[in-house]
Design a protein around this motif. Structure first.
Motif, PDB file in Angstrom:
ATOM      1  N   ILE A   1      40.508  39.525  45.403  1.00 46.10           N
ATOM      2  CA  ILE A   1      41.556  39.382  46.662  1.00 46.10           C
ATOM      3  C   ILE A   1      42.735  40.337  46.550  1.00 46.10           C
TER       4      ILE A   1
ATOM      5  N   ASN B   1      42.847  34.596  41.349  1.00 43.54           N
ATOM      6  CA  ASN B   1      42.600  35.113  42.653  1.00 43.54           C
ATOM      7  C   ASN B   1      42.366  36.703  42.700  1.00 43.54           C
ATOM      8  N   GLN B   2      42.980  37.380  41.842  1.00 40.15           N
ATOM      9  CA  GLN B   2      42.729  38.884  41.683  1.00 40.15           C
ATOM     10  C   GLN B   2      41.277  39.058  41.052  1.00 40.15           C
TER      11      GLN B   2
ATOM     12  N   ARG C   1      50.598  35.307  47.208  1.00 38.80           N
ATOM     13  CA  ARG C   1      50.516  34.258  48.301  1.00 38.80           C
ATOM     14  C   ARG C   1      50.118  33.107  47.788  1.00 38.80           C
ATOM     15  N   LEU C   2      48.656  33.133  47.686  1.00 35.05           N
ATOM     16  CA  LEU C   2      47.921  32.109  47.536  1.00 35.05           C
ATOM     17  C   LEU C   2      48.266  31.438  46.247  1.00 35.05           C
TER      18      LEU C   2
ATOM     19  N   GLY D   1      48.529  41.511  47.287  1.00 32.32           N
ATOM     20  CA  GLY D   1      49.548  40.409  47.951  1.00 32.32           C
ATOM     21  C   GLY D   1      48.912  39.054  48.347  1.00 32.32           C
ATOM     22  N   GLU D   2      47.772  39.159  48.777  1.00 28.63           N
ATOM     23  CA  GLU D   2      47.264  37.616  48.952  1.00 28.63           C
ATOM     24  C   GLU D   2      47.189  36.957  47.661  1.00 28.63           C
ATOM     25  N   SER D   3      46.657  37.415  46.893  1.00 25.56           N
ATOM     26  CA  SER D   3      46.604  36.800  45.452  1.00 25.56           C
ATOM     27  C   SER D   3      47.966  36.263  45.240  1.00 25.56           C
TER      28      SER D   3
ATOM     29  N   GLU E   1      50.292  45.853  49.038  1.00 23.57           N
ATOM     30  CA  GLU E   1      49.820  44.480  49.458  1.00 23.57           C
ATOM     31  C   GLU E   1      48.375  44.494  49.607  1.00 23.57           C
ATOM     32  N   ASP E   2      47.457  45.544  49.637  1.00 24.14           N
ATOM     33  CA  ASP E   2      46.163  45.699  49.737  1.00 24.14           C
ATOM     34  C   ASP E   2      45.339  46.233  48.512  1.00 24.14           C
TER      35      ASP E   2
END
Length: 118
Positions: free
Chosen positions: A105, A100-101, A112-113, A108-110, A22-23
């Motif tokens: 970011i 996002n990447q 999700r967004l 995982g968050e990339s 995720e990170d």
């Protein structure tokens, strides 16, 4: 010919995140983070492995690394359409995740967004 649907793109993005964590924050093949750099600093292929998040997804979908390497410097939609027959929704999702990447970011968050944009 591969046909990468939105559902399959979601599945393969989840697999890529699970493998890297995720990170995980993408670094280019020179070992530099891409945040604040141009998209050209992001690579689909790192030697004998997929590189960026879209490189991972397309390779998991069945695209060869040799074919992916021909698309270095091009936006995520180009190889997704040309090599994986991605649907419009799948292209859009991959583009959002890649953008996002490229802002630094974590993956995982990339994802999700990107899903939230859909």
């Amino acid at each position: 010919m591969i046909t990468l649907t939105l559902d399959k793109a979601k599945e393969l993005l989840a697999e890529a995140v699970a493998e890297k964590g995720e990170d995980f924050v993408y670094v280019n093949r020179d070992g530099r983070p891409v945040a604040g750099l141009t998209g050209a600093d992001c690579h689909y292929v790192h030697g004998d492995q997929p590189g960026c998040i879209v490189g991972h997804v397309l390779h998991k979908a069945g695209v060869s690394l040799a074919d992916l390497s021909e698309y270095e410097g091009q936006g995520a939609e180009d190889p997704a359409l040309d090599l994986a027959g991605a649907t419009d929704d799948a292209c859009r999702l991959l583009s959002y995740a890649q953008e996002n990447q490229d802002r630094g970011i974590p993956w995982g968050e990339s994802v999700r967004l990107a899903l939230a944009y859909m």
